[in-house]
Design a protein around this motif. Sequence first.
Motif, mmCIF file in Angstrom:
data_model
loop_
_atom_site.group_PDB
_atom_site.id
_atom_site.type_symbol
_atom_site.label_atom_id
_atom_site.label_comp_id
_atom_site.label_asym_id
_atom_site.label_seq_id
_atom_site.Cartn_x
_atom_site.Cartn_y
_atom_site.Cartn_z
ATOM 1 N N ALA A 252 -7.353 5.114 -3.882
ATOM 2 C CA ALA A 252 -6.119 4.519 -4.398
ATOM 3 C C ALA A 252 -5.993 3.064 -3.948
ATOM 4 O O ALA A 252 -5.589 2.193 -4.728
ATOM 5 N N ALA A 253 -6.342 2.791 -2.693
ATOM 6 C CA ALA A 253 -6.276 1.417 -2.187
ATOM 7 C C ALA A 253 -7.275 0.524 -2.915
ATOM 8 O O ALA A 253 -6.955 -0.618 -3.300
ATOM 9 N N ALA A 254 -8.478 1.045 -3.131
ATOM 10 C CA ALA A 254 -9.495 0.262 -3.836
ATOM 11 C C ALA A 254 -9.056 -0.029 -5.264
ATOM 12 O O ALA A 254 -9.262 -1.141 -5.783
ATOM 13 N N GLY A 255 -8.454 0.983 -5.897
ATOM 14 C CA GLY A 255 -7.991 0.783 -7.270
ATOM 15 C C GLY A 255 -6.918 -0.276 -7.385
ATOM 16 O O GLY A 255 -6.786 -0.927 -8.428
ATOM 17 N N LEU B 1 0.831 -1.202 0.000
ATOM 18 C CA LEU B 1 0.000 0.000 0.000
ATOM 19 C C LEU B 1 0.868 1.256 0.000
ATOM 20 O O LEU B 1 0.551 2.238 -0.686
ATOM 21 N N ALA B 2 1.961 1.223 0.749
ATOM 22 C CA ALA B 2 2.854 2.376 0.786
ATOM 23 C C ALA B 2 3.411 2.681 -0.600
ATOM 24 O O ALA B 2 3.509 3.843 -1.003
ATOM 25 N N ARG B 3 3.759 1.644 -1.360
ATOM 26 C CA ARG B 3 4.281 1.861 -2.711
ATOM 27 C C ARG B 3 3.207 2.452 -3.620
ATOM 28 O O ARG B 3 3.481 3.331 -4.437
ATOM 29 N N VAL B 4 1.978 1.983 -3.465
ATOM 30 C CA VAL B 4 0.880 2.503 -4.296
ATOM 31 C C VAL B 4 0.633 3.985 -4.000
ATOM 32 O O VAL B 4 0.503 4.800 -4.907
#
Length: 309
Positions: A272-275, A233-236
């Motif tokens: 962003a997480a959902a994507g 998640l951090a990278r996203v």
Amino acid sequence: MIDVRSLTKRYGSTVAVDGLSFEVRRGQVTGFLGPNGAGKSTTMRMILGLDRPSEGTALIDGTPYGELRNPLRKVGALLDAKAVHGGRSARDHLLCLAQSNGIPASRVAEVLALTGLTAVARRRAGGFSLGMSQRLGIAAALLGDPEILLFDEPVNGLDPEGILWIRTLMRDLAAEGRAVFVSSHLMSEMAQTADHLVVIGRGRLIADTGVDEFIGRSSQAYVRVRAPRLPELARVLGGNGGPNGAGTRVEVSLHGDHLRVTGMGAEAVGEAAAGAGLALHELTPVAPSLEAAYMELTQDSAEYTGARA
């Protein structure tokens, strides 16, 4: 109302107060903040006519303090809690002030009761603790039932009950339509007491705004995120500088079991997480505190700073 315009005070080559302009309005508590040496006490002394400005003016409802006919009925102030004749009792100290300002003697008993000093009214003020001296100074400030009040560090020496008491008192005074101007270094107290802030550093104005607006200026707001796949998640979140390539600078840092994300709102983080198909266990916007905002916005204005260990 207190109206300060282009107020400046020089001591030789030292500029203690540099072109300050602000207003203290009725019906609100105005907090006066700044690092040590910022010029807060000097500004208050000029408002009360104790120091003469090098330039500019400080007016009480359009009149210099020194020209007020009955000053204690217009303005009450606490600048130095120990500025009392040590051989006088609390009652006699207040009675002298009352008699010299045309205030009924009955008012002395009222302010002693209001400040919790009735039981020690006949004790010599020289034997008072700092907290009791603060209460006596507040009693003197309230003696003339004034419309405008100035308090310089009023919670010094007070115990938790006393701090709660003075906080409530200042809020009540403002609710009655009075102007309350208070300096303090206790950010937690100002956050709970003040409606408006005047912040200075090195004698200059930094901010003149509401408490919420001042806190909102801080860049230390962040979003707390917990998720089962934190590294991914951090990278996203930090990968492209912001959602949809908006160019917003996003900073992501790992703190134990959660991420702190700055530069991106909670909704954008969730999208962003959902994507990326990543589940979230927590998504919490965290607003900065008054202390954090104050430290950030005054860090270049402190006269005295210690070395970091």
